[in-house]
Scaffold this motif. Sequence first.
Motif, PDB file in Angstrom:
ATOM      1  N   UNK A  71       0.797  -1.070   0.068  1.00 27.48           N
ATOM      2  CA  UNK A  71       0.037   0.033   0.173  1.00 27.48           C
ATOM      3  C   UNK A  71       0.689   1.235  -0.071  1.00 27.48           C
ATOM      4  N   UNK A  72       0.644   2.335  -0.859  1.00 24.01           N
ATOM      5  CA  UNK A  72       1.217   3.620  -0.800  1.00 24.01           C
ATOM      6  C   UNK A  72       1.328   4.227   0.535  1.00 24.01           C
ATOM      7  N   UNK A  73       0.044   4.029   1.224  1.00 23.25           N
ATOM      8  CA  UNK A  73      -0.029   4.754   2.501  1.00 23.25           C
ATOM      9  C   UNK A  73       0.981   4.058   3.490  1.00 23.25           C
ATOM     10  N   UNK A  74       1.336   2.808   3.571  1.00 18.46           N
ATOM     11  CA  UNK A  74       2.118   2.308   4.395  1.00 18.46           C
ATOM     12  C   UNK A  74       3.650   2.454   3.641  1.00 18.46           C
ATOM     13  N   UNK A  75       3.865   2.734   2.386  1.00 24.04           N
ATOM     14  CA  UNK A  75       5.315   3.055   2.016  1.00 24.04           C
ATOM     15  C   UNK A  75       5.497   4.512   2.755  1.00 24.04           C
TER      16      UNK A  75
END
Length: 786
Positions: A71-75
Amino acid sequence: MDSMVLEVQKWLNSHYSQIHVEEDGITGAGTFKGLITALQLEIGVGADGDFGSGTLNACPTLQQTTDTTPSNLVYILQGSFWCKGYNPGGFDGIFGAGTTAAVKEFQADAGIEQTGIVEPYVLQGIMNTDGYKFEPSADPNDTYRHEVQLGLNKYYGSQIGLIAPNGLWERKSQTNLIKACQIEWGTTADGIWGSGTMGAAPTLSTSTSGYTNSKRILQWCLAVNGFYPGGFDGAFGQGTADAVYQFQELMCLGADGIVGQNTWAALLSSCGNTNRSATCFDTSTRLTVNTAKALRDLGYLEVGRYLTNAKTGDFDKKMTSEEIQAIRESGLKVFPIFQTYGGESSYFTKSQGMQDATDAVEAAKNLGFPKGTVIYFAVDYDVLTADIEEHIVPYFSGIHERLGNLFQVGVYGPRMVCNTLSDYNITVRSFVADMSSGFTGNIGVIMPANWAYDQFVETSAAGIAIDKCGSSNLRTSVSPDDFVIYGNPEEPTISQELEIFVDLYNVAKNYLESLSSELTASYYSVLTANKTLLAYLRSPGYNDIMWTVLNGPIDEGYIQAVKDAGISVDITALTIKDPLTGIDMEVTHFAAVLGSCINYVVGINFGIDRNLDSYAGWAGDLLQMAGVVQDTLDHSGKNYFTKEDLCNFIGATADSLNGYTLYIQDNGEYKATDDSRFGLLDLLQDIDAYNISKLFNLSETTLYAALGEYYKKGGSYTKRFSIFKENLLDEFGRDSLSAIAIDFADKSVLTAIFEGKFGDFDNNQYAGVLADAFEEKIDRLIAEYE
């Protein structure tokens, strides 16, 4: 360069066309701005790189799941952790155990519950460059502030956001502390201290029940202001009561241990309650008889006024003799302020300080301010911490050097500036610019202990603009009735034997003027010329590391300048004839003692500096003599540690040593000597050097003029022993010379150092009799010669 930070930067640039951060592997505001922009793009809010309320409200909660899809949010979360200094276990976009561990580590550092869940306010705390790791220091106040910051995060972080609990009390910490008050007291939580918040503050004391959260906030406030209450338990116990009382005493609030609006305001804003009354003010408007009397009728007793005008502009704010007369007629007292600009760091240099001191002295003398008056030199801008060491300290060092002992150095400025200069022993009093509550140097900074005036609000009275000022019992204003008239100094009559000092001084003056520049940090002044000359005069025998510390270095360039001037002098043969005893006093020892008395070392407090002066003179010779008496006892068994014998050894002449056989230890061998190591010559040199440093302002008076005045017919030398005693008692604040001498004769760190140089003796057994003998000898000399 950090390889993981570089990877984060490359990821941002490759995944978002709207973002470009520098790929240098160095965490900075630019990288976090890119991360926040990426977050905003993902959650669909305006992408400005600022984690404000809009982003906070739209931000989702993140936590560990079984989903292994990146997930980009987790990145973005993991990238923020790498840039923050935490290891999330990788950079793969998957919220796994490593990322959860990083979240819990951050939560522990922040002081909040370790859930492993990233709520929006937690993410907001992560996504910035603020350091959440606390590094303990030697200052316990750092630890107390750290604990307060942890408490703010624990109890209020979810409502008002997190702050970095690093022990540094900055603007955000102060804002959140005020917001916590506003939450508890039911007012708008905007972080601004105003009348609405102050009006809602509860009155607390040991008898107040309830209000646990407000009492805890009170304890936090006390700790931030330097009065640790013993804990943060939300109870108004004895520790809290004592801290409240002590804070009120420092701030001159009327100490009663009850926390009302004035105390809350003083704890939470540097300017305090701006509606409180005051008896002091400062103004840039010249007072007339009418305005001065009107202000006196309003209850004002003291006024701060300016010595000079600014160097640019046409605003006329300086005092005049007519205004002094108006102040006299009104019954007001006045304290002088010096400010020509002082509004940015570049103004503050050592040479500017010396020039400002020169201008201030001229103006103060022309107006008639008496010797010893404190002049407040202004630092009137939002000073950054780095500016203080780089600019402010050198500037005030120049002032201190040029002012000498004619006037005293005070500072007008933010608390941090006042505290630093006081710690360096450069200033004696502070006029605190607390009205500027938003200044970095006032936010969460302890009130300086030497504050005399506290400027807290701008207002008008008697038709003019004034700044109201609180005052402490250290206030320094002067009544015009005590003003003096300074005569023009006459060219001293110099005896033939002192003419060599005139020639040597003039060489020092010319030499220093040839070097004067900002680049060399070398400046001509009467004081620097006197110090250069004294260093030269002591150079044959007083040139080791100890004397360099006490006096400053010997200038080899000046020695060459003397040679180039064609002056040929054997310093060891140079003498001054004492008119009282007829003794020819060689100058090397005298110059070493006087040089120490006028040499000021920045960073050494007054007590240590004063003691070093004594060790260089009378106290050092007293210890050296005691070492000889101890060597004699150890070798021959003769115990001369009696008051009568010691009186004979202090100020000894050849006759007073008849019948005595003394010994000194030299490389383990004892040798007979006829020298007590504190003979009359040494005593006269010690006393005269000390007296001259006190009687003459050697920042204005040349060495040769001081010598000519001191040793002229009927001069101060005729009362030298009384002058010495009176000044020493005044300087040390004691009622007897014995009480002063015992401090040097007893074992201490400094005594141990100097005994290593001069000779050791049994301090525990003989300190008292040595101190009593010193006082007895001085009193005998007063009776004999005066």
